[in-house]
Design an enzyme around this catalytic site. Structure first.
Site, PDB file in Angstrom:
ATOM      1  N   CYS A   1       0.832  -1.208   0.000  1.00 47.70           N
ATOM      2  CA  CYS A   1       0.000   0.000   0.000  1.00 47.70           C
ATOM      3  C   CYS A   1       0.863   1.254   0.000  1.00 47.70           C
ATOM      4  O   CYS A   1       0.710   2.128  -0.843  1.00 47.70           O
ATOM      5  CB  CYS A   1      -0.917  -0.016   1.211  1.00 47.70           C
ATOM      6  SG  CYS A   1      -1.763   1.539   1.483  1.00 47.70           S
TER       7      CYS A   1
ATOM      8  N   HIS B   1     -23.193  22.854   5.019  1.00 43.46           N
ATOM      9  CA  HIS B   1     -23.512  23.524   3.753  1.00 43.46           C
ATOM     10  C   HIS B   1     -22.538  24.673   3.534  1.00 43.46           C
ATOM     11  O   HIS B   1     -22.266  25.407   4.478  1.00 43.46           O
ATOM     12  CB  HIS B   1     -24.938  24.074   3.801  1.00 43.46           C
ATOM     13  CG  HIS B   1     -25.321  24.811   2.555  1.00 43.46           C
ATOM     14  ND1 HIS B   1     -25.632  24.160   1.383  1.00 43.46           N
ATOM     15  CD2 HIS B   1     -25.382  26.142   2.294  1.00 43.46           C
ATOM     16  CE1 HIS B   1     -25.904  25.066   0.454  1.00 43.46           C
ATOM     17  NE2 HIS B   1     -25.761  26.276   0.973  1.00 43.46           N
TER      18      HIS B   1
END
Ligand code: NAI
Length: 457
Positions: free
Chosen positions: A41, A442
């Site tokens: 990895c 948001h």
């Protein structure tokens, strides 16, 4: 002979995370790694490829900057050698980080090949670099390597043939790359080289790229890259190599050839379970090592995690979690491995991410399910940051009767950073109605998940 509570063979994301957790819990731990800490990895997989792909993304941003009102970057140039050198620097830094974590956890790291000798007085005995070590428990994290089929002509082709390992250290950018296998490795390298100007052909024997992915998502991604110039030969099985040419059979049964100055073989990986003495303990071995949901093998005190486990997803994050489950069970803590909410990501641009059932799997399971879908453009932040006409999608698969979330699949940036909320929804058996009640920040692209839930009446 030094004695430990836990011996771990393999220092990839299975082994080093387990060592870190074990060390923190006070287990005397020895970790054997014959190459470099971090495993595939960190050294030749996830991290180097994502570093390369990020350079390609920056290059692409520069060339596309005009769409965002920023000029004089259209002629951006990519220095291949510098890109590769930066990748090496990132890998070195992170390997250093793993070394430091091992030190902090008081883990003994032996940089040598380990061999299991057998059992003595109930303890597992391991030899490495002429020394012997014994341990009450053993965790096998030996990982996997690229499976390279014995295609006729493969050996003669020499260094034209590369796997995920060699392709990372090419000194020069290939002009033409042929990718055998349109799976995750194949598509990530195809995306990288396509973005930086290499002519790429993907030869895949199945009718679709990225086999296990939700069909709608993989087909859309394929169209995006076909438009950008990647040639896809689907339903085409590679049968041999002739010099710098890949020989394959097309759907009509004709023999075809496609040439490249490099040929990437990415047709899957094979578990490393041979050659280090598992037979001396009587550990059951097939293509991998079978394990129960506590990562126990058939031999008491012997555990397995990561790509060496048979039949589970070959993903770094799965390996790490399996390592944690093994350590918790060694510590006597209740913990079991669950595979229902394993996220998968393909780091193309746009990224693809998914968790849980695909639409095809939901249909095959015979469940009564429904699908909610929205393009990412329903999230204001996505529109603010994505000029152009690439299609995007958020798709939620849910049970028709109880509205439980069964699967979420996304196409669009940054899916890789958003999919974990869907993992939590599936892991905690959330319903669409419960998802609607969660407050998302948001403006973020992540709001697309909530918006998609709100399409369900
Ligand atoms: P894969 O199993 O994903 O894809 C191999 C592809 O090769 C399949 O689509 C198969 O149909 C095709 N194939 C096999 N023989 C062929 C032939 N003779 N001719 C043409 N096509 C042929 O394997 P891949 O891409 O090598 O990846 C290995 C593992 O590494 C996977 O388990 C994957 O999950 C993992 N990985 C994950 C990444 C991520 O999470 N982003 C990145 C890279 C690898």
């Amino acid at each position: 002979m030094q004695s430990f509570d836990l011996a771990i063979i393999g220092g990839g994301p299975g082994g080093y995370v387990a060592a870190e957790r074990a060390g923190a819990a006070g287990l005397a731990t020895v970790l054997f790694e014959k190459k470099s800490l971090g495993g595939v990895c960190l050294n030749e997989g996830c991290i180097p490829t994502k570093t390369l792909l990020y350079s390609a993304k920056v290059y692409n941003y520069a060339k596309q900057a005009g769409h965002y009102g920023v000029h004089n970057t259209e002629g951006a140039q990519l220095d291949y050698a510098e890109v590769v050198a930066r990748k090496d620097k990132v890998v070195r830094k992170l390997v250093g980080g793993v070394k430091a974590a091992m030190k902090a956890g008081k883990v003994t790291v032996v940089n040598a090949e380990a061999r299991i000798e057998g059992k003595e007085e109930g303890l597992v005995v391991i030899s490495a670099a002429g020394e012997k070590y014994s341990a009450r428990n053993l965790l096998i994290c030996t990982g996997s390597e690229a499976a390279v089929p014995p295609f006729p002509g493969l050996k003669e082709a020499g260094d034209v043939i590369v796997t995920n390992r060699e392709i990372l250290s090419l000194k020069e950018q290939p002009k033409e790359l042929v990718v055998i296998g349109g799976g995750v490795i194949g598509m990530e390298f195809a995306a990288f080289y396509n973005t930086i100007g290499t002519k790429v052909t993907v030869v895949e024997m199945l009718p679709k790229i990225l086999g296990p992915l939700d069909n709608e998502i993989s087909e859309t991604l394929q169209k995006i890259y076909a438009k950008r110039g990647i040639e896809f030969c689907l339903n085409c099985k590679v049968t041999g190599i002739e010099g710098n040419k890949v020989v394959y059979e097309n759907p009509s049964g004709e023999t075809c050839r496609v040439a490249g100055d490099r040929i990437l073989v990415s047709v899957g990986r094979r578990s490393n379970v041979k050659g280090f003495g598992l037979e001396n303990l009587g550990v059951e071995v097939g293509r991998g090592i079978p394990a129960d949901d506590r990562m126990r093998t058939n031999v008491p005190g012997v555990y397995v995690a990561g790509d060496a486990v048979s039949g589970t997803p070959m993903l770094a994050h799965v390996a790490s979690r399996e390592g944690e489950v093994a350590v918790n069970n060694i510590l006597g803590k209740e913990d079991r491995m669950r595979y229902e909410a394993v996220p998968s990501v393909v780091y193309t641009n746009p990224e693809v991410a998914g968790v849980g059932l695909t639409e095809e799997q939901a249909a095959a399971s015979g469940r009564d399910y429904a699908v909610a879908r929205l393009p990412m453009t329903y999230a204001g932040r996505y529109v603010a940051e994505n000029e152009g006409s690439d299609p995007s999608l958020c798709k939620v698969i849910y049970g028709k009767e109880y509205h439980e979330v069964l699967g979420v699949h996304m196409l669009g940036n940054p899916s890789s950073e958003m999919i974990h909320s869907a993992c939590i929804a599936i892991e905690t058996e959330m319903t669409i109605e419960q998802l609607k009640e969660i407050i998302f920040p948001h403006p973020t692209v992540s709001e697309i998940l909530k918006e998609t839930a709100f399409t369900v009446k």
